[in-house]
Motif scaffolding. Structure first.
Motif, PDB file in Angstrom:
ATOM      1  N   ARG A 159      50.047   0.088  21.945  1.00 10.04           N
ATOM      2  CA  ARG A 159      48.785   0.293  22.675  1.00 10.04           C
ATOM      3  C   ARG A 159      49.013   1.084  23.961  1.00 10.04           C
ATOM      4  NH1 ARG A 159      45.724  -5.487  22.128  1.00 10.04           N
ATOM      5  NH2 ARG A 159      44.395  -4.694  23.774  1.00 10.04           N
ATOM      6  N   TYR A 160      50.030   0.673  24.720  1.00 11.76           N
ATOM      7  CA  TYR A 160      50.260   1.359  25.998  1.00 11.76           C
ATOM      8  C   TYR A 160      50.903   2.731  25.776  1.00 11.76           C
ATOM      9  CZ  TYR A 160      48.686  -2.810  28.321  1.00 11.76           C
ATOM     10  OH  TYR A 160      47.904  -3.846  28.754  1.00 11.76           O
ATOM     11  N   GLY A 161      51.697   2.847  24.694  1.00 15.66           N
ATOM     12  CA  GLY A 161      52.253   4.155  24.334  1.00 15.66           C
ATOM     13  C   GLY A 161      51.155   5.149  23.998  1.00 15.66           C
ATOM     14  N   ARG A 162      50.131   4.668  23.290  1.00  7.94           N
ATOM     15  CA  ARG A 162      48.989   5.541  22.954  1.00  7.94           C
ATOM     16  C   ARG A 162      48.175   5.912  24.197  1.00  7.94           C
ATOM     17  NH1 ARG A 162      49.606   8.614  19.334  1.00  7.94           N
ATOM     18  NH2 ARG A 162      51.627   8.320  20.253  1.00  7.94           N
ATOM     19  N   LEU A 195      44.888  -1.777  30.692  1.00  4.76           N
ATOM     20  CA  LEU A 195      44.390  -2.762  29.734  1.00  4.76           C
ATOM     21  C   LEU A 195      43.050  -2.319  29.157  1.00  4.76           C
ATOM     22  CD1 LEU A 195      44.767  -5.550  28.427  1.00  4.76           C
ATOM     23  CD2 LEU A 195      43.502  -6.532  30.340  1.00  4.76           C
ATOM     24  N   ASP A 196      42.145  -1.864  30.041  1.00  5.99           N
ATOM     25  CA  ASP A 196      40.825  -1.405  29.573  1.00  5.99           C
ATOM     26  C   ASP A 196      40.960  -0.194  28.664  1.00  5.99           C
ATOM     27  OD1 ASP A 196      39.577  -3.379  30.927  1.00  5.99           O
ATOM     28  OD2 ASP A 196      39.047  -2.173  32.676  1.00  5.99           O
ATOM     29  N   SER A 212      43.537   0.589  26.821  1.00 13.57           N
ATOM     30  CA  SER A 212      44.132   0.204  25.533  1.00 13.57           C
ATOM     31  C   SER A 212      43.087  -0.486  24.655  1.00 13.57           C
ATOM     32  CB  SER A 212      45.349  -0.710  25.743  1.00 13.57           C
ATOM     33  OG  SER A 212      44.941  -1.992  26.154  1.00 13.57           O
ATOM     34  N   LYS A 213      42.217  -1.276  25.270  1.00 17.27           N
ATOM     35  CA  LYS A 213      41.153  -1.932  24.496  1.00 17.27           C
ATOM     36  C   LYS A 213      40.192  -0.894  23.913  1.00 17.27           C
ATOM     37  CE  LYS A 213      41.063  -6.380  26.922  1.00 17.27           C
ATOM     38  NZ  LYS A 213      40.327  -7.203  27.906  1.00 17.27           N
ATOM     39  N   TYR A 214      39.879   0.114  24.714  1.00 15.47           N
ATOM     40  CA  TYR A 214      38.969   1.182  24.256  1.00 15.47           C
ATOM     41  C   TYR A 214      39.578   1.900  23.046  1.00 15.47           C
ATOM     42  CZ  TYR A 214      36.261   5.502  24.129  1.00 15.47           C
ATOM     43  OH  TYR A 214      35.485   6.552  23.716  1.00 15.47           O
ATOM     44  N   LEU A 215      40.890   2.186  23.148  1.00 18.75           N
ATOM     45  CA  LEU A 215      41.583   2.856  22.034  1.00 18.75           C
ATOM     46  C   LEU A 215      41.482   2.028  20.763  1.00 18.75           C
ATOM     47  CD1 LEU A 215      44.970   4.232  23.382  1.00 18.75           C
ATOM     48  CD2 LEU A 215      43.124   5.524  22.382  1.00 18.75           C
ATOM     49  N   LEU A 216      41.723   0.724  20.910  1.00 16.80           N
ATOM     50  CA  LEU A 216      41.727  -0.170  19.750  1.00 16.80           C
ATOM     51  C   LEU A 216      40.352  -0.251  19.100  1.00 16.80           C
ATOM     52  CD1 LEU A 216      43.029  -2.395  17.984  1.00 16.80           C
ATOM     53  CD2 LEU A 216      42.494  -4.018  19.778  1.00 16.80           C
ATOM     54  N   VAL A 217      39.321  -0.335  19.929  1.00 17.95           N
ATOM     55  CA  VAL A 217      37.973  -0.586  19.408  1.00 17.95           C
ATOM     56  C   VAL A 217      37.267   0.706  18.998  1.00 17.95           C
ATOM     57  CG1 VAL A 217      35.726  -1.576  19.997  1.00 17.95           C
ATOM     58  CG2 VAL A 217      37.804  -2.691  20.749  1.00 17.95           C
ATOM     59  N   HIS A 273      44.824   9.227  16.275  1.00 14.14           N
ATOM     60  CA  HIS A 273      44.081   8.195  15.540  1.00 14.14           C
ATOM     61  C   HIS A 273      44.975   7.076  15.025  1.00 14.14           C
ATOM     62  CE1 HIS A 273      40.858  11.460  14.775  1.00 14.14           C
ATOM     63  NE2 HIS A 273      40.526  10.706  15.806  1.00 14.14           N
ATOM     64  N   LEU A 274      46.270   7.096  15.368  1.00 14.92           N
ATOM     65  CA  LEU A 274      47.208   6.073  14.888  1.00 14.92           C
ATOM     66  C   LEU A 274      47.481   5.048  15.983  1.00 14.92           C
ATOM     67  CD1 LEU A 274      49.846   8.357  13.138  1.00 14.92           C
ATOM     68  CD2 LEU A 274      48.112   6.984  12.016  1.00 14.92           C
ATOM     69  N   LEU A 275      47.550   3.777  15.599  1.00 16.71           N
ATOM     70  CA  LEU A 275      47.850   2.714  16.572  1.00 16.71           C
ATOM     71  C   LEU A 275      48.652   1.623  15.872  1.00 16.71           C
ATOM     72  CD1 LEU A 275      47.405   1.491  19.400  1.00 16.71           C
ATOM     73  CD2 LEU A 275      45.305   0.462  18.531  1.00 16.71           C
ATOM     74  N   ARG A 276      49.691   1.143  16.539  1.00 17.87           N
ATOM     75  CA  ARG A 276      50.580   0.111  15.977  1.00 17.87           C
ATOM     76  C   ARG A 276      50.551  -1.097  16.897  1.00 17.87           C
ATOM     77  NH1 ARG A 276      53.903  -3.290  14.560  1.00 17.87           N
ATOM     78  NH2 ARG A 276      55.961  -2.960  13.680  1.00 17.87           N
TER      79      ARG A 276
END
Length: 1434
Positions: free
Chosen positions: A830-833, A957-958, A960-965, A811-814
């Motif tokens: 983002r890409y690390g996650r 990219l998709d 990483s966006k999903y993770l962020l949102v 649940h962590l993102l930097r």
């Protein structure tokens, strides 16, 4: 300045002021001192608050003097001083004493100054005002005549002041010489008017008075505006005043007016004019019958009204209540030009503010960059006024708030751009060639001559706009430079900003450039335009896109870049070329300049602010008024929020029930369970919640507050459900025993609303922040929290502590570029996650495979997340439900304990867990273990269900966006990243519920505000529930490089500081655990009740003395060295050779005693001194293994937020205190040390500074000469404050210390040498292993050889006893002896020696080598270097 510094106001002027002694000189002295305090940015009103009795009398005298005739007792220059004083008063409304006086000048009764017809019109517009007006008249009648006359004078003060100004303005001739006193008076008066218009409390009634006086019309028609040289600043100020007089706000309600409402007001004005024309002026029938759009331009209004006579124009104006009625058979006293301008300017169509903003170019041009009134030089003294917006306590609307910040951010960036252009272009040395062209005699890393420039595309405008949507051009340059510089140019990325420059030098080839003379004249600079890189072109003319594919290798040295030009700027330039016949700017460029990427994000931030102004800024209702500075400052505190939460789970915040009780002093704690064994954390606490929306608090309410019920907390211990049988299933726990104020901060942070935490140095701000985040995460698992900090370093510290708590890693993102600095093997970018999710998915599917095998189920359930989900549903759940039905409690009979283990279906799967899984002691215990095992299995499938999206989304990219949102619950970024990426985040649909800001007092206003708006509103409302700001406004504010923006515009004020000034409630942390109690006393006077945590008294490191030094802190007086104190090789680049040498000598002494070099940091207050100390360290001890380098040599400003055990501080100045007068800088300087602080300064200068007295009175209570104990080893067993058993030596000055350290060093070398010789002579039997002796002998032989060759290369001593036996040396070595010793050692035969020819020079060499040391900064550091950091600007 000298009088202000010596406390002339506090100690003499105001102390002795009374009506009896009041005179003109007395009055002017006080005003000058207050103005000087504001210029110096030190508190001005404190002395008046302490002795307020005579202030009303004094203020009335100021008002009287401001209206006096200029040829009388007060000169115009003196009245300018009075205007500035009044301006400071109007800008200090937060001070009760000032507000009580100023309110009488700007309240509704001031409308007495309106002409009667206008007054009637205004009262008619707002009917409820008539009621108030009648009440005012009634009250006036009850007054005695003298008091009434006094009140009338105050009410008419501003009206009369305007009339006085107009008379001064009219006395300015058009072309004859004019005294600058008149010009300055006019400028200061307009500044006062702008400030009155820009604050709602002052503007509300004053705007009508200003409008009725027609001040703007008088000003625009004045001679001063037409005088190009003298009137330039006046005209700019006038434009600002015009902007604010027509600002889109309802003066009475304070509500922002929409575009439609502004249009309606405009139409009402025009139609009322048309009605008056139709009814009374037959010559205006054509005008009266035309449609509005046809007659509301300046040209058409002049066409209709120009032919009319002056008397007719006066009559038209009087019908509109703009002028008094013209008596019959009398001619008007106003000239026609004034009357025409009055009608035209009032009724012409105005472009809307947002339209103006959208048409504004974002890149600065040469006209703005070198305009001293808008972008003053760095050395702004603070004496004149400027055409700049100011950031004060309050703003008119959010639009006004954003616009002021937009303009200031743009101009601060412009100042930095100017520095870069001047540096790069002057390095290129443009000269005029023999044939009149340009030839470049030098080169610059950041700039290149342009070979070819062509505009390749001008796209059509959007509908309703008159500027192109896109303008692109190709720039060709020849990269005949070193490879690494060529790589930098080729590495220009998309969106990087460059500048296109035209120079036409007039100086012949070989002319030297003088930095002290005006830059533009010397280089012949003509144009500057900004552009944004799209990309570099390949051989076929196509843009090379950034991506994973390697870049093509281009042949030759010619490179072409495609750039985007600013469409607004292009349209303006082309219009100028076509209409005025000016040359085409875009055919003249001959230099392209790039900037460092870190300093080059201004355009993205400006675009973000402009986008915000074009959207409906939806700020939460509970924050709106507080951000603008109005209303009840405590309205957003959790205690007043309607949605306050009664019961909160504090998770692992408390270590025990005793800790909980101590955390709520004055409360009655009721625990729901009686058994002390069960009173263990975690605890849920139910607080008494009272409705935030209350009536006015009366006595009954106050009594109610103190009732037993309001003080009772209900505490419920609860057990965290078993998470599984593996050790890693156990949750991580907090180990910090928080204080009761820290607990209050955590509680406030968990509740909805605005939480402000003031964290003095060392009070655990980060720990509080992390615990708030953890508690929100556990209490509200569906909510998402955004963490914002000023620096990557603070964000990384925060993140590292978050990872130590019970928060699921997934649940962590930097976000941003700082994640690579995280001191962890895990990648939280983002890409690390994304990679973590993919790897974790494979691990979990392996677990599913193992589970499937253990249950004997055929097939491939672990193929994908989807198949695993079906496996769980049909195989795992069915077995679990069957198991539960067998072992659950049936009726009255208790099930057998053994059945829990016997029927358990997952024994084989958990075979690798610590055995036995089931203890067999009780049914409840075993059942909880069984459920824990099932929770462990269920979590596997829950995570796989969440990871299912990564199977469906194919690109990184998709994913990483999903993770962020969707996936991340705690997202961290810097405030700069938030400002740069707002557009992208909003477009993605980013959502969050809570914001936590660390270092909030170091973040710019606008960079604090933008993170509130990184998401789209839901149904017109913001979903933001909590805003937690943690900072310390008593430490240094945001860095502003330009002094004018910092001082005049108050741009350094953070939102955090403004909230504190407005009166927003704060939680002040009050126990520090960083420094010794004695060191804490040097700065704790600045805070409310700052004390020490118990461990500061208990731990040995705090109670033990500093070895070799008598005191744990000391102020050491440093007199002039060789007749010189402070020096200034470049402007504001201060150095002090004596202090620098003394600091380095003490550092070397400490290292020779055994102190680790990395535990010592050297700080100074100026950049020049920093460079000098670094230079001396490089010469003295940089490569010496016996001494080493300090942890850091830097400025106080740069070291904020960091700490070290021992701090050596050089204050540099000997003539004036300089910027250490800012108490915030003093607090930072005093609070960096944990165990020892040693300050080198000119004591006589600093001890007389009033602002620094609380710290310097403690420092000067100790001896001002350095007291050392050379024979005391490190570490010592002596307790702090104990008298030492070793001899104390007093060092009187720097040369003595330098000689002492040299002798000590030489003795240490000889002792070590002798010790090694003794070791070599030992028989092998004395050593346990012969092999070891052999190795040691070889090592010692090489060491001995090195020492005989060169005394500077020192092997590390093999025994610390050699340093412990050093005697207290007599400094009797003669200079000639030491010179011989140093010169006789043949340095040439040792290869290492050449790298460090004089590691420890003797004192006689100090004068020569140091001269070299000091000359280096003066020669090596250009003014560009001198101003590269903000501290150097002081």
């Amino acid at each position: 300045m000298l009088l202000e510094f010596s406390q002339y106001l506090e100690n003499y002027l105001w102390m002795n002021y009374s009506p009896e002694v009041s005179s003109k000189a007395y009055l002017m002295s006080i005003c000058c001192m207050v103005n000087e305090k504001f210029r110096e940015n030190v508190p001005a009103w404190e002395i008046f608050k302490k002795k307020p009795d005579h202030f009303p009398f004094f203020f009335k005298h100021i008002l009287k003097a401001a209206l006096a005739e200029t040829d009388g007792e007060f000169s115009l220059h003196e009245q300018t001083v009075l205007l500035l004083f009044l301006d400071h008063c109007f800008n200090s409304l937060e001070v009760d004493l000032i507000r009580s006086q100023v309110q009488q000048l700007i309240s509704l009764p001031m409308w007495m100054g309106l002409q009667l017809a206008r007054l009637e019109l205004e009262l008619k517009k707002t009917p409820k005002l008539r009621k108030f007006w009648n009440l005012i008249k009634k009250n006036d009648e009850k007054m005695d005549p003298e008091a009434r006359e006094q009140a009338y004078q105050e009410r008419r003060f501003l009206s009369q002041l305007i009339q006085k100004f107009i008379s001064v303005l009219k006395s300015v001739p058009l072309s004859e010489p004019v005294t600058m006193d008149k010009v300055h008076y006019c400028e200061r008066f307009i500044e006062l008017m702008i400030d009155l218009e820009a604050l709602l409390p002052t503007r509300r009634w004053f705007n009508t008075i200003l409008d009725d006086s027609h001040l703007l019309v008088h000003c625009y028609l004045s001679n001063l505006v037409r005088r190009e040289e003298d009137g330039h600043l006046f005209s700019q100020l006038l434009d600002m005043l015009k902007f604010y007089t027509g600002f889109e706000i309802n003066d009475q309600t304070g509500n922002a007016l929409t575009e439609n409402e502004m249009t309606t007001i405009h139409y009402d004005r025009i139609t009322s004019l048309q009605r008056a024309a139709f009814a009374h002026f037959p010559e205006l029938y054509d005008f009266a019958l035309s449609n509005v759009a046809e007659v509301d331009t300046r040209e058409s209004l002049v066409k209709f009204f120009g032919p009319l006579s002056s008397n007719t124009l006066h009559q038209v104006a009087s019908y509109l209540c703009l002028l008094p009625t013209l008596p019959k058979n009398e001619d008007t006293t106003f000239d026609k030009e004034f009357l025409l301008e009055l009608l035209v300017s009032r009724h012409e169509r105005r472009i809307s503010q947002i339209q103006q903003l959208n048409q504004m170019p974002l890149y600065p041009t040469e006209k703005i960059i070198w305009d001293e009134n808008i972008v003053p030089t760095e050395y702004y003294s603070g004496e004149g006024c400027l055409a700049l917006p100011k950031l004060n306590l309050q703003f008119l609307t959010l639009h006004d708030y954003l616009l002021r910040n937009f303009n200031l951010f743009r101009l601060e960036s412009t100042y930095e751009i100017r520095q870069d252009i001047e540096d790069s272009v002057s390095r290129m040395k443009p000269w005029q060639s023999e044939y009149g062209g340009v030839v470049f005699g030098g080169w610059a890393r950041m700039a290149q001559p342009i070979v070819a420039f062509t505009v390749v595309e001008v796209a059509k405008p959007n509908i309703g706009e008159n500027w192109p949507t896109r303008v692109r051009a190709d720039v060709t340059i020849n990269l005949n430079v070193r490879d690494h510089i060529k790589d930098e140019w080729e590495g220009l990325r998309k969106h990087d900003v460059c500048f296109l420059i035209t120079v036409r030098p007039t100086k012949p080839y070989g002319t030297k450039f003088d930095r002290r003379r005006p830059f533009i004249e010397q280089v012949g600079l003509v144009y500057v335009r900004g552009c944004e890189i799209q990309g570099m072109l390949d051989d076929k003319g196509r843009v090379i896109e950034d991506g994973p594919e390697p870049r093509p290798n281009l042949r030759g040295e010619s490179r072409t870049f495609r750039v985007f030009l600013d469409p607004n700027q292009y349209q303006q330039d082309m219009t100028n070329t076509i209409q005025n016949g000016a040359e085409d700017v875009y055919e003249t460029f001959n230099i392209i300049m790039r900037r460092k990427p870190k300093e080059n994000n201004f355009k993205a931030v400006l675009e973000t602010i402009r986008n915000l102004m074009n959207t409906d800024c939806v700020v939460p209702d509970w924050l709106h008024d507080i951000i603008l500075g109005y209303g009840d400052p405590s309205s957003a505190h959790y205690s007043k929020m309607p949605n306050q939460i009664a019961t909160l789970d504090f998770n692992d915040t408390f270590l025990s029930i005793e800790h909980l009780k101590a955390s709520f002093p004055g409360h009655n704690v009721k625990v729901t369970v009686e058994d002390p064994a069960l009173q263990i954390p975690p605890f849920r606490i139910t607080f008494p919640v009272r409705s935030g929306k209350g009536k006015k608090r009366k006595d009954a309410d106050v009594e109610d507050e103190d009732t037993e019920e309001a003080k009772t907390l209900i505490v419920e211990p609860h057990v965290i459900p078993n998470r599984g049988p593996y050790p890693y299933n156990q949750p991580k726990r907090n180990t910090i025993q928080f204080t009761h104020t820290q607990i209050e901060a955590i509680r406030a942070g968990m509740q909805p609303g605005l939480t402000m935490v003031v964290g003095p140095p060392g009070t655990g701000k980060t720990d509080v922040a992390v615990q708030i985040i953890s508690n929100i995460y556990h209490n509200f698992p569906e909510q998402r929290t955004l963490i914002v900090t000023h620096s990557n370093q603070a964000l990384n510290q925060l993140f590292e502590k978050i990872m130590a708590l019970d928060i699921d890693e997934r649940h962590l993102l930097r976000l941003g570029h700082g994640e690579e600095e995280l001191e962890t093997e895990k990648d939280f970018s983002r890409y690390g996650r994304v990679n973590y999710v993919l790897a974790r998915r494979i691990e979990l599917l392996e677990e599913v495979k193992r589970l499937q095998k253990s249950l004997g189920v055929p097939g491939d359930a672990s193929y994908t997340c989807e198949t695993a989900g079906y496996f769980f549903l049909y195989q795992v759940m069915s077995r679990w439900e069957e198991y539960i039905s067998k072992v659950k409690n049936k009726g009255s009979t208790l099930p057998d304990v053994t059945e829990v283990s016997t029927f358990f279906p997952f024994h084989e799967y958990f075979a690798n867990a610590p055995q036995p899984i089931f203890k067999g002691r009780s049914y409840e215990e075993d059942m909880e273990i069984a459920e824990g095992c099932f929770r462990h299995i269920k979590k596997i499938f829950t995570q796989l269900e969440e990871f299912r999206a990564s199977e469906l989304l194919r690109s990184g990219l998709d994913r990483s966006k999903y993770l962020l949102v969707k996936e991340a619950k705690i997202i961290a970024m810097t405030c700069t990243h938030a400002a740069l990426k707002r557009h992208d985040l909003v477009k993605l649909g980013f959502k969050y519920d809570n914001i936590l800001m660390e270092e909030a007092a170091q973040i710019l206003e606008i960079e604090t505000f933008i993170p509130l708006l990184l998401q789209n509103p839901q149904d017109g409302f913001s979903r933001l529930k909590r805003w937690i700001m943690i900072g310390d406004h008593h430490q240094l504010p945001p860095v502003i490089k330009n002094m004018a923006f910092q001082k005049y515009s108050n741009m350094e004020q953070s939102l955090f500081t403004r909230f504190v000034r407005v009166g927003v409630p704060t939680v002040d942390l009050d126990a520090q655990g960083r420094a010794r109690a004695s060191l804490c006393n040097l700065y704790n006077w600045r805070y409310k009740n700052l004390g020490n945590l118990p461990h500061v008294q208990l731990l040995p490191e705090f109670s033990t003395a500093n070895a070799g030094l008598l005191y744990d802190f000391q102020l050491i007086n440093v007199e002039d060295f060789q007749g010189v104190g402070e020096s200034e090789p470049n402007p504001y680049f201060y150095q002090n050779l004596g202090e620098a040498e003394y600091v380095v000598a003490l550092f070397m002494y400490m290292c020779l005693l055994g102190y680790p070099a990395d535990k010592i940091s050297i700080l100074t207050t100026y950049n020049g001194q920093k460079h000098l100390i670094r230079d001396i360290i490089n010469r003295r001890c940089g490569n010496n293994p016996l001494i080493g380098r300090p942890n850091k040599v830097t400025t106080v400003d740069r070291f904020q937020g960091q700490q070290n055990d021992y701090i050596l501080l050089s204050l540099v100045r000997t003539r004036a205190v300089g910027h250490l007068r800012d108490v915030r800088r003093l607090v930072v300087a005093m609070s960096r040390a944990r165990l020892g602080l040693y300050i080198f300064a000119r004591v006589s200068l600093f001890q007389n500074c009033f602002e620094l007295t609380p710290a310097f009175s403690q420092l000067t209570a100790r001896p001002l000469h350095l007291h050392i104990i050379p024979t005391e080893p490190f570490p010592t067993t002596r307790k702090n404050g104990e008298r030492p058993s070793h001899e104390v030596q007093i060092i009187k000055n720097m040369p003595q210390m330098a000689n002492f350290v040299y002798n000590m060093y030489m003795h240490l070398i000889q002792t070590t040498h002798h010790y090694h010789q003794t070791l070599l002579q030992l028989p092998p039997a004395m050593v346990e292993e012969g092999e070891e002796v052999q190795n040691q002998e070889t090592e010692l032989e090489t060491e001995e050889e090195a020492m005989t060759v060169q005394v500077d290369i020192i092997p590390s001593p093999t025994d610390t006893s050699c340093s412990q036996e050093t005697p207290a040396f007599q400094t009797d070595t003669t200079p000639s002896q030491t010179e011989t010793t140093a010169s006789e050692t043949g340095a040439s035969s040792n290869p290492e020696a050449s790298s460090n020819p004089e590691a420890i020079p003797a004192l006689s060499e100090t004068t020569t080598t140091v001269a070299g040391a000091v000359s280096a900064p003066a020669e090596a550091y250009t003014p560009q270097d001198a101003t590269s950091a903000p501290e150097g600007t002081k």
